[in-house]
Design an enzyme around this catalytic site. Structure first.
Site, PDB file in Angstrom:
ATOM      1  CB  ILE A  78      -0.953   0.004   1.214  1.00 38.14           C
ATOM      2  CG1 ILE A  78      -1.723  -1.324   1.301  1.00 38.14           C
ATOM      3  CG2 ILE A  78      -1.930   1.162   1.126  1.00 38.14           C
ATOM      4  CD1 ILE A  78      -2.580  -1.615   0.103  1.00 38.14           C
ATOM      5  CG  ASP A  79       4.046   2.133   2.957  1.00 36.31           C
ATOM      6  OD1 ASP A  79       3.080   2.762   3.399  1.00 36.31           O
ATOM      7  OD2 ASP A  79       4.894   1.603   3.685  1.00 36.31           O
ATOM      8  CB  VAL A  80       4.862   0.874  -3.495  1.00 33.35           C
ATOM      9  CG1 VAL A  80       5.209   1.133  -4.953  1.00 33.35           C
ATOM     10  CG2 VAL A  80       6.114   0.455  -2.726  1.00 33.35           C
TER      11      VAL A  80
END
Length: 318
Positions: A78-80
């Site tokens: 989810i970060d990316v």
């Protein structure tokens, strides 16, 4: 660009109305966990990748149920994606400013990204069948034509979702299975046939069509086979679909392996592979000097605790 909640943003004097008063053309890129254009009960909650996966149901879907939730990947799923969403938001904000002269806040949130990747399972319409996508640790694929199978010498992935039966018809050892329509029976039959020969044989048998065979291995082996060391020269990401770059001169004092952006292939612009970020605070003076502050003014800000030249003795606080 800032990583923080609305409350943190406003406490820094960066609220949208404040920015507009300073300069109507300013654009602030904001990333957070649960924020968005509309306020909610968790808008100012802190969070990171795993929390967003848990809150939006990614862990439940990937793990197969409430009893076995599992993190999806281990390098920022989810970060990316949220970073990519922020880039898209910035592009939209820049285009709006070009047309209207108006700036504003371009934002992306972990929770929004977690929902976006599950959008295909959130739609509804009359007659919709139950959502029965593969999930859990034992999932091997969508159906018999898009599935992991064990060959004589290891695991492989068979992908023939478009050709389907036509792909089997071209392979003499499998052509008699064309009339087997029930998915579970076909998958079982293919499992028995695929187990009799090595992966290379099956890859050759399906060559020439859109169906294909991909050998499966470990993440470590995949990384090591495509690993390029930063100190050895500029990594080549133009002639392969996957590369891992080892940043062996990282400011943290040890090497860091990152996946290179091979999937990005623009026709009119090259992709620049950035190096590791400097230690936080290392460029404080440079940034302030570019903003027009004199040396003694910067010294006063540092002495007053308004800015700093480091976050901690190490690359990140521990």
């Amino acid at each position: 660009t800032m990583n923080g909640t609305d409350a943190q943003r406003d406490a820094l004097g960066l609220a949208p109305d404040r920015l507009a008063a300073l300069n109507p053309a300013l654009i602030l890129v904001q990333l957070d966990a649960f924020g968005g254009p509309r306020r909610g009960p968790k808008s100012d909650y802190l969070g990171y990748d795993d929390l967003a996966q848990a809150a939006t149901g990614v862990m439940l879907r990937f793990g197969g149920g409430m009893e076995t939730p599992e993190e999806h990947a281990h390098f920022g799923t989810i970060d990316v994606l949220t970073g990519f969403c922020a880039c898209v938001a910035l592009g939209a904000a820049l285009e709006r400013r070009r047309i209207t002269g108006k700036g504003g806040v371009a934002r992306a949130a972990l929770a929004a990204a977690g929902e976006m990747i599950q959008a295909q399972f959130m739609h509804d319409f009359a007659g919709r069948p139950p959502f029965d996508e593969p999930s859990g640790r034992a999932a091997q694929g969508w159906d018999a034509f898009y599935r992991c199978y064990r060959a004589a010498d290891g695991w492989m992935f068979f992908a023939g979702p478009t050709e389907r039966a036509a792909a089997l018809a071209r392979v003499p050892e499998l052509s008699d299975l064309v009339g087997l329509e029930e998915d579970s029976k076909l998958a079982s039959a293919l499992s028995g046939r695929f187990a009799t020969r090595p992966i290379t044989d099956w890859a050759a048998a399906f060559a020439g069509g859109s169906a294909g065979i991909v050998p499966l291995g470990s993440l470590h082996a995949t990384r090591d086979a495509a690993l390029q060391v930063e100190s050895a020269g500029a990594p080549d990401i133009s002639h392969a679909t996957y590369r891992a770059v080892r940043h062996d001169r990282h400011p943290m004092g040890r090497w860091v392996d990152l996946v290179a952006p091979n999937a990005v292939r623009p026709e009119k612009a090259p992709i620049t592979l950035p190096g590791p970020a400097p230690k936080y605070g290392a460029e404080t003076r440079t940034v302030l000097e570019r903003a027009g502050y004199a040396g003694e003014e910067i010294d006063a800000m540092i002495a007053g605790g308004f800015v700093a030249e480091s976050w901690s003795a190490r690359y990140l606080p521990e």
